[in-house]
Design a protein around this motif. Structure first.
Motif, PDB file in Angstrom:
ATOM      1  N   VAL A 119       0.892  -1.251   0.088  1.00 48.77           N
ATOM      2  CA  VAL A 119      -0.118  -0.020  -0.127  1.00 48.77           C
ATOM      3  C   VAL A 119       0.874   1.099   0.072  1.00 48.77           C
ATOM      4  O   VAL A 119       1.795   1.255   0.740  1.00 48.77           O
ATOM      5  CB  VAL A 119      -1.041  -0.179   1.044  1.00 48.77           C
ATOM      6  N   GLN A 120       0.652   2.045  -1.081  1.00 45.65           N
ATOM      7  CA  GLN A 120       1.546   3.233  -1.009  1.00 45.65           C
ATOM      8  C   GLN A 120       0.752   4.330  -0.511  1.00 45.65           C
ATOM      9  O   GLN A 120      -0.514   4.799  -0.827  1.00 45.65           O
ATOM     10  CB  GLN A 120       1.877   3.594  -2.574  1.00 45.65           C
ATOM     11  N   THR A 129      -2.839   4.065  -2.705  1.00 45.02           N
ATOM     12  CA  THR A 129      -3.001   3.041  -3.919  1.00 45.02           C
ATOM     13  C   THR A 129      -2.186   1.637  -3.583  1.00 45.02           C
ATOM     14  O   THR A 129      -1.651   1.712  -2.691  1.00 45.02           O
ATOM     15  CB  THR A 129      -2.275   3.646  -5.167  1.00 45.02           C
ATOM     16  N   GLN A 130      -2.879   0.712  -4.367  1.00 49.02           N
ATOM     17  CA  GLN A 130      -2.450  -0.566  -3.968  1.00 49.02           C
ATOM     18  C   GLN A 130      -1.832  -1.096  -5.260  1.00 49.02           C
ATOM     19  O   GLN A 130      -2.213  -1.145  -6.354  1.00 49.02           O
ATOM     20  CB  GLN A 130      -3.501  -1.388  -3.384  1.00 49.02           C
ATOM     21  N   PRO A 149       6.559  -1.844  -6.885  1.00 46.76           N
ATOM     22  CA  PRO A 149       5.598  -2.959  -7.039  1.00 46.76           C
ATOM     23  C   PRO A 149       5.673  -3.566  -8.547  1.00 46.76           C
ATOM     24  O   PRO A 149       5.931  -2.690  -9.458  1.00 46.76           O
ATOM     25  CB  PRO A 149       4.335  -2.312  -6.813  1.00 46.76           C
ATOM     26  N   VAL A 150       5.697  -4.950  -8.357  1.00 45.57           N
ATOM     27  CA  VAL A 150       5.775  -5.508  -9.659  1.00 45.57           C
ATOM     28  C   VAL A 150       4.602  -5.591 -10.673  1.00 45.57           C
ATOM     29  O   VAL A 150       4.532  -5.950 -11.929  1.00 45.57           O
ATOM     30  CB  VAL A 150       6.337  -6.849  -9.815  1.00 45.57           C
ATOM     31  N   VAL A 151       3.511  -5.564 -10.041  1.00 46.07           N
ATOM     32  CA  VAL A 151       2.397  -5.532 -10.735  1.00 46.07           C
ATOM     33  C   VAL A 151       1.357  -4.284 -10.171  1.00 46.07           C
ATOM     34  O   VAL A 151       1.029  -4.088  -9.089  1.00 46.07           O
ATOM     35  CB  VAL A 151       1.113  -6.498 -10.570  1.00 46.07           C
ATOM     36  N   GLY A 159     -10.718   0.493 -16.673  1.00 45.42           N
ATOM     37  CA  GLY A 159     -11.988   0.619 -15.658  1.00 45.42           C
ATOM     38  C   GLY A 159     -11.726  -0.028 -14.523  1.00 45.42           C
ATOM     39  O   GLY A 159     -12.574   0.077 -13.580  1.00 45.42           O
ATOM     40  N   CYS A 160     -10.393  -0.671 -14.259  1.00 46.13           N
ATOM     41  CA  CYS A 160      -9.880  -1.131 -13.099  1.00 46.13           C
ATOM     42  C   CYS A 160      -9.522  -0.177 -12.112  1.00 46.13           C
ATOM     43  O   CYS A 160      -9.171   1.004 -12.574  1.00 46.13           O
ATOM     44  CB  CYS A 160      -8.823  -2.085 -13.166  1.00 46.13           C
ATOM     45  N   SER A 161      -9.192  -0.584 -10.718  1.00 47.76           N
ATOM     46  CA  SER A 161      -9.023   0.910  -9.891  1.00 47.76           C
ATOM     47  C   SER A 161      -7.588   0.376  -9.406  1.00 47.76           C
ATOM     48  O   SER A 161      -7.164  -0.607  -9.289  1.00 47.76           O
ATOM     49  CB  SER A 161      -9.957   0.491  -8.451  1.00 47.76           C
ATOM     50  N   GLU A 162      -6.655   1.576  -9.061  1.00 46.61           N
ATOM     51  CA  GLU A 162      -5.491   1.469  -8.503  1.00 46.61           C
ATOM     52  C   GLU A 162      -5.724   1.663  -7.128  1.00 46.61           C
ATOM     53  O   GLU A 162      -4.723   1.263  -6.126  1.00 46.61           O
ATOM     54  CB  GLU A 162      -4.555   2.424  -9.257  1.00 46.61           C
ATOM     55  N   PHE A 163      -6.901   1.941  -6.680  1.00 52.20           N
ATOM     56  CA  PHE A 163      -6.956   2.250  -5.161  1.00 52.20           C
ATOM     57  C   PHE A 163      -7.649   0.877  -4.235  1.00 52.20           C
ATOM     58  O   PHE A 163      -7.312   0.745  -3.176  1.00 52.20           O
ATOM     59  CB  PHE A 163      -8.104   3.311  -4.878  1.00 52.20           C
ATOM     60  N   ASP A 164      -8.393   0.037  -5.249  1.00 52.58           N
ATOM     61  CA  ASP A 164      -8.724  -1.247  -4.704  1.00 52.58           C
ATOM     62  C   ASP A 164      -8.345  -2.362  -5.715  1.00 52.58           C
ATOM     63  O   ASP A 164      -8.936  -2.427  -6.828  1.00 52.58           O
ATOM     64  CB  ASP A 164     -10.273  -1.285  -4.580  1.00 52.58           C
ATOM     65  N   PHE A 165      -7.091  -2.894  -5.304  1.00 56.62           N
ATOM     66  CA  PHE A 165      -6.350  -3.740  -6.183  1.00 56.62           C
ATOM     67  C   PHE A 165      -5.249  -4.581  -5.452  1.00 56.62           C
ATOM     68  O   PHE A 165      -4.358  -4.096  -4.888  1.00 56.62           O
ATOM     69  CB  PHE A 165      -5.544  -2.852  -7.285  1.00 56.62           C
TER      70      PHE A 165
END
Ligand code: FRU
Length: 489
Positions: A119-120, A129-130, A149-151, A159-165
């Motif tokens: 978690v950043q 962000t995650q 982070p590697v992914v 449409g994907c989230s960088e906050f809930d990942f």
């Protein structure tokens, strides 16, 4: 000259100091608790170099959730655990906001790779962000990759989230390549399980979205797992904020999607959906493959809805469930406690009897127990059968079977809580082939109830004083009952 201690060195020193003050008597007999402080999800569950390793979401410095570390324990039999030093602390730019849930996989060179969510921390005008990170080691000490982070966001489809990942579950396929399934909150399809692939565990490519909630099965999907079982593929997730439907209760829960994954088409087709556990306190389960081929699952034996205000009676807070063997029967995901539990049976007490008025059976009492009750209603007018455990004059945990309706109520409302929270669950419990089987595992402050040979499971922490240790059986008309009780040691 000695170098300055790192944050991880400081946690490990704290653990050593605490370990001397803590006694095993204060813990459950065989359920894993954190060495000290707080525990939530199981992480990195694996069999590595001859023993099981289980890591866990961990905040050593208090009994509340806080900056997430990875605690660590090892076991030969999944029941007796030995603490290892804390494995990960949030101490790099990629995970300064916490080392969230993840998994472990053995590398071809024999080292162990931990894959977790870094978690950043939030900055000005920026949310936390995650992204997924890697740490490689020998099963005790792990070095975080400089590539972390590697992914990250750049790997994600639109449409994907960088906050809930979060919550990567990693394994190696038959082709030797790494696969990862992680949870995401898609802006339209909401909770979603994303599949990635990598040759070396560091360079990852997005493959496909395995499945998504589409608003029907909660919002965010946490802690996904994806594995083969009995000729099917099973996607397991922990949905948040779900509306009650089908067999699911409202709120956070667990779900198994049973289906088939087509490797060539990268498509996963659902065949059926069911809760993994119907209880009051079970979440974020993770599985591993035992050397003998069993698929074993363990979950966090708690609930986000109720944990924050739950009593803190020990220097630690949080427990894992009993590890369970998974199997498919009649298209359903079923579970039984790992067979290793027989190794802690102290005794076997059998009663073949007829129950009507409230009864206690000789030798059948206590809060450390593996007990199977078989109800045989053939020829009986009995509609209602009630089992009370953890009982004294003021307390009991009720398991009430309505044999006519094929339903059971698990009820801890007289279990010693002073809080207005959910205390009951209604679960299908049908007589099959003339029998209804209830297997109950009790380990001091918890009850895990396996109904119908593990077709449905109800897991619940109970706040009941340990002195409440009676077990009674009662029915509204005479019914044949076989009780096999194994006090545990
Ligand atoms: C699930 C969860 C995970 C997250 C972790 C944080 O219980 O919310 O999604 O990684 O806990 O501790």
């Amino acid at each position: 000259m000695s170098k300055n201690p790192t944050p991880l060195d400081r946690v490990r020193a704290f653990e050593r100091e605490q370990a001397m003050k803590l006694s095993a008597d204060e813990r459950p007999l065989f359920h894993l608790t954190p060495l000290v402080g707080w525990m939530n999800d199981p992480n990195g569950f694996c069999h590595y170099r001859g023993q099981y390793h289980l890591f866990y979401q961990y905040h050593p410095f208090s009994r509340q959730w806080g900056p997430m570390h990875w605690g660590h324990a090892v076991s030969a039999d999944l029941l007796h655990w030995t603490y290892m030093p804390c494995a990960l602390a949030p101490d790099t730019a990629a995970d300064a906001g916490g080392c969230f849930s993840g998994s472990a996989v053995e590398m071809p060179d024999g080292r162990l790779m931990l894959v977790y969510t870094g978690v950043q921390p939030a900055g000005t005008f920026r949310r936390e962000t995650q992204a997924q990170c890697v740490a490689i080691g020998d099963g005790r000490d792990f070095e975080k990759s400089l590539l972390n982070p590697v992914v990250r966001h750049a790997h994600l489809p639109e449409g994907c989230s960088e906050f809930d990942f979060r919550d990567p579950k990693v394994w190696r396929g038959a082709d030797g390549r790494y696969r990862m399934v992680a949870g995401n909150l898609h802006e339209e399809r909401l909770g979603s399980a994303l599949l990635f692939e990598s040759g070396d565990g560091l360079d990852w490519q997005f493959v496909t979205e395995l499945d998504a909630s589409r608003g029907a099965y909660g919002r965010m999907w946490e802690c996904p797992d994806f594995f083969e079982l009995g000729g099917r593929d099973v996607l397991m997730v922990s949905p948040q904020e779900m509306y009650a439907r089908e067999e699911f209760h409202a709120g956070e829960g667990t779900m198994a999607v049973i289906g088939r994954y087509d490797e060539a088409e990268h498509s996963f087709v659902r065949e059926s959906v069911q809760p993994v556990d119907h209880g009051l306190t079970f979440y974020a389960p993770q599985t591993t493959l035992a050397p003998d081929g069993r698929r074993i699952m363990i979950g966090w034996m708690d609930s986000w809805e109720t944990c924050k205000d739950a009593p803190r009676r020990h220097p630690w807070y949080g427990q894992m469930s009993t590890p369970r063997e998974l199997f498919l029967r009649g298209g359903r995901l079923c579970q039984q406690p790992v067979r290793e539990i027989e190794g802690i049976w102290r005794d076997t007490i059998v009663h073949d009897t007829v129950i009507c008025e409230e009864t206690t059976l000789p030798g059948v009492a206590g809060r450390l127990m593996d007990m199977t009750v078989k109800l045989r209603p053939a020829g009986s007018a009995c509609r209602r059968f009630t089992l009370h455990v953890a009982r004294d004059a003021n307390h009991h945990i009720g398991i009430r079977c309505d044999l006519a309706r094929g339903e059971l109520v698990f009820d801890r409302s007289h279990g010693g809580s002073h809080r207005d929270i959910a205390h009951t669950r209604h679960v299908a419990a049908e007589v099959q082939n003339g029998e209804l089987t209830l297997r109950l595992l009790m380990d001091k402050e918890s009850v895990e109830l396996f109904i119908g040979g593990g077709e449905r499971v109800v897991t619940s922490l109970i706040p009941t004083p340990l002195t409440a240790d009676q077990i009674t059986l009662a029915a509204d008309a005479p019914i044949s009952v076989r009780v096999e009780a194994h006090p545990l040691q």
